[in-house]
Design a protein around this motif. Sequence first.
Motif, PDB file in Angstrom:
ATOM      1  N   LEU A   1       0.847  -1.191   0.000  1.00  0.00           N
ATOM      2  CA  LEU A   1       0.000   0.000   0.000  1.00  0.00           C
ATOM      3  C   LEU A   1       0.880   1.238   0.000  1.00  0.00           C
ATOM      4  O   LEU A   1       1.938   1.246   0.611  1.00  0.00           O
ATOM      5  N   PRO A   2       0.439   2.280  -0.665  1.00  0.00           N
ATOM      6  CA  PRO A   2       1.167   3.544  -0.535  1.00  0.00           C
ATOM      7  C   PRO A   2       1.100   4.042   0.903  1.00  0.00           C
ATOM      8  O   PRO A   2       0.193   3.675   1.658  1.00  0.00           O
ATOM      9  N   GLY A   3       2.022   4.872   1.278  1.00  0.00           N
ATOM     10  CA  GLY A   3       2.111   5.347   2.655  1.00  0.00           C
ATOM     11  C   GLY A   3       0.874   6.064   3.128  1.00  0.00           C
ATOM     12  O   GLY A   3       0.410   5.847   4.252  1.00  0.00           O
ATOM     13  N   THR A   4       0.266   6.881   2.273  1.00  0.00           N
ATOM     14  CA  THR A   4      -0.916   7.630   2.712  1.00  0.00           C
ATOM     15  C   THR A   4      -2.105   6.699   2.925  1.00  0.00           C
ATOM     16  O   THR A   4      -2.857   6.863   3.876  1.00  0.00           O
ATOM     17  N   ARG A   5      -2.276   5.718   2.047  1.00  0.00           N
ATOM     18  CA  ARG A   5      -3.388   4.767   2.227  1.00  0.00           C
ATOM     19  C   ARG A   5      -3.167   3.913   3.461  1.00  0.00           C
ATOM     20  O   ARG A   5      -4.100   3.626   4.201  1.00  0.00           O
TER      21      ARG A   5
END
Length: 71
Positions: free
Chosen positions: A16-20
């Motif tokens: 997952l991307p960091g923000t998600r």
Amino acid sequence: MSMSTLPTTRTTPVVLPGTRAALWLFGTVALCLAAYYFIGVDQGATSVFGNSMYIHEFVHDARHFLGFPCH
Ligand SMILES: [Zn+2]
């Protein structure tokens, strides 16, 4: 002599991307804190719905099952 073959399928990790990932973490923590509050703390005068016992009566059995002090 028999030879067994090892499975050749490999699993790929979920990335997952960091923000998600941060949003999922924040949402999970918020949900758990809300459940903790409504099951373990919300009662009587400290209730978010005023001086009522509706939430307490609704989660009363769960409260006893989890060992929170009650009555
Ligand atoms: Zn009780």
